[in-house]
Design a protein around this motif. Sequence first.
Motif, PDB file in Angstrom:
ATOM      1  N   VAL A 273      24.707  12.246 -10.613  1.00  0.00           N
ATOM      2  CA  VAL A 273      25.288  11.437 -11.693  1.00  0.00           C
ATOM      3  C   VAL A 273      24.298  10.361 -12.132  1.00  0.00           C
ATOM      4  O   VAL A 273      24.139  10.090 -13.323  1.00  0.00           O
ATOM      5  N   ARG A 274      23.605   9.754 -11.182  1.00  0.00           N
ATOM      6  CA  ARG A 274      22.614   8.725 -11.535  1.00  0.00           C
ATOM      7  C   ARG A 274      21.458   9.321 -12.336  1.00  0.00           C
ATOM      8  O   ARG A 274      20.883   8.662 -13.209  1.00  0.00           O
ATOM      9  N   SER A 275      21.137  10.577 -12.062  1.00  0.00           N
ATOM     10  CA  SER A 275      20.035  11.204 -12.787  1.00  0.00           C
ATOM     11  C   SER A 275      20.381  11.423 -14.257  1.00  0.00           C
ATOM     12  O   SER A 275      19.483  11.518 -15.092  1.00  0.00           O
ATOM     13  N   HIS A 276      21.679  11.494 -14.587  1.00  0.00           N
ATOM     14  CA  HIS A 276      22.075  11.648 -15.991  1.00  0.00           C
ATOM     15  C   HIS A 276      21.612  10.446 -16.815  1.00  0.00           C
ATOM     16  O   HIS A 276      21.173  10.596 -17.953  1.00  0.00           O
ATOM     17  N   GLN A 277      21.732   9.267 -16.242  1.00  0.00           N
ATOM     18  CA  GLN A 277      21.305   8.060 -16.949  1.00  0.00           C
ATOM     19  C   GLN A 277      19.800   8.085 -17.203  1.00  0.00           C
ATOM     20  O   GLN A 277      19.325   7.673 -18.268  1.00  0.00           O
ATOM     21  N   THR A 278      19.053   8.568 -16.224  1.00  0.00           N
ATOM     22  CA  THR A 278      17.604   8.691 -16.395  1.00  0.00           C
ATOM     23  C   THR A 278      17.278   9.647 -17.536  1.00  0.00           C
ATOM     24  O   THR A 278      16.375   9.392 -18.337  1.00  0.00           O
ATOM     25  N   ASP A 279      18.012  10.759 -17.626  1.00  0.00           N
ATOM     26  CA  ASP A 279      17.797  11.706 -18.724  1.00  0.00           C
ATOM     27  C   ASP A 279      18.040  11.041 -20.075  1.00  0.00           C
ATOM     28  O   ASP A 279      17.266  11.232 -21.021  1.00  0.00           O
ATOM     29  N   ASP A 280      19.126  10.285 -20.166  1.00  0.00           N
ATOM     30  CA  ASP A 280      19.445   9.617 -21.431  1.00  0.00           C
ATOM     31  C   ASP A 280      18.337   8.645 -21.842  1.00  0.00           C
ATOM     32  O   ASP A 280      17.881   8.657 -22.987  1.00  0.00           O
ATOM     33  N   ASN A 281      17.919   7.809 -20.898  1.00  0.00           N
ATOM     34  CA  ASN A 281      16.969   6.743 -21.218  1.00  0.00           C
ATOM     35  C   ASN A 281      15.543   7.240 -21.423  1.00  0.00           C
ATOM     36  O   ASN A 281      14.804   6.679 -22.247  1.00  0.00           O
ATOM     37  N   GLU A 282      15.156   8.257 -20.664  1.00  0.00           N
ATOM     38  CA  GLU A 282      13.745   8.658 -20.681  1.00  0.00           C
ATOM     39  C   GLU A 282      13.480   9.995 -21.365  1.00  0.00           C
ATOM     40  O   GLU A 282      12.321  10.343 -21.584  1.00  0.00           O
ATOM     41  N   PHE A 283      14.521  10.731 -21.682  1.00  0.00           N
ATOM     42  CA  PHE A 283      14.296  12.003 -22.373  1.00  0.00           C
ATOM     43  C   PHE A 283      15.028  12.075 -23.710  1.00  0.00           C
ATOM     44  O   PHE A 283      14.402  12.160 -24.769  1.00  0.00           O
ATOM     45  N   TYR A 284      16.349  12.028 -23.699  1.00  0.00           N
ATOM     46  CA  TYR A 284      17.097  12.236 -24.937  1.00  0.00           C
ATOM     47  C   TYR A 284      16.820  11.155 -25.984  1.00  0.00           C
ATOM     48  O   TYR A 284      16.557  11.466 -27.153  1.00  0.00           O
TER      49      TYR A 284
END
Length: 368
Positions: A273-284
């Motif tokens: 779940v924490r990795s989802h935030q990383t995806d939002d901030n650094e990829f999407y």
Amino acid sequence: MTENIYPTYYELCKSAPLLARKAIVRAYEETGNISEVARLFRTTRKTVRKVVRRWRERGEEGFKDLSRRPKSSPRRTSAAVEGLIVAERKKTGYGRDRLARILREKGLEVKASTVRYVLRRYKLSIKYKRSRYRRRNRFYDFESLYPLQHFQVDLKEVYDSTTLSEQTLRWAKRLNIPPYRWTAIDVKTRLRFISYSYEKTFTNGLMFMLLVIYFVRSFGIEHKITLQTDNGEEFGGKSVDKLEYLNKKVFAPLQAELLHIPKGKKEYQAFVVRSHQTDDNEFYIPQIERCADLKEFYFRALRWEFMYNTKRHHSTLGMTPFRKLTMERKISKLVALFPVMQLEKLNDLYFKLFPQTGYHVSTNDQYY
């Protein structure tokens, strides 16, 4: 004049330093004697002289406290470095450790403690949210876990209006980017695998988990693999009978196990779940609007997955996930390149493997 009508200078300074200094000056004007004033207020003559001198030189301003700041600070961080720290913080919102690491990668040797003091000086310190889980439990015995043994698996909606801007969402819909992302993260090494789909179905969920198992097995991993998920229908739902059937007929022959977390225990899925935030901030957020078409989006997603696994420093591990993996066992770097694909393309294979019906569960979520 008697001694008892004056409180001590120390007692006055504790509550009202300005009044204490004015009282010193008033007593000096009445007596004209430094020693007598010092005796009345039970302080030193040096203190009386200092108060009187400041009053003569600066008047009423002399009663105020002077700055305790040193005249020179040769070891203070330069204004240029402070500006870089502040600019990077406002740009990324990262904490002190990560900001220090980013600046070191740019050739600027800065300690995390230095970043902390600069952020505090400019009032940019992070306001930590109080966790609802006050007691931090260890859900895994990390010392006994093998790499690529226990995975947390989850589904994330890409079109998140609380995170992505309206402009980014419009561009994503224009490119026809799949609305669902499937993520599996290895608990031991934090190595991550991702894929996408247009439907939230058990078919896609099962094919993603099987894809993870076969991919890991292709690198010579022989130990049992556990896939931990929530109780969503896309992972088999809440039915105990269905879970037993899947483990007996599907996962056990592959020396694997599907494990559902207890109801209401979202903290069991904390890593994924924490990795989802990383995806939002650094990829999407930075990458979606740069994509010209859907093909480029998949290419950038694959590149992001590889970068996350092999180049991005993981704060908890103190290294990259692939580096953590290679410390445990020798393995090809290709393990960091899980095929980022559209899971619907595996539907034909699914119906050949599982001809029985009744497990294709879909939702009514609309994105287009």
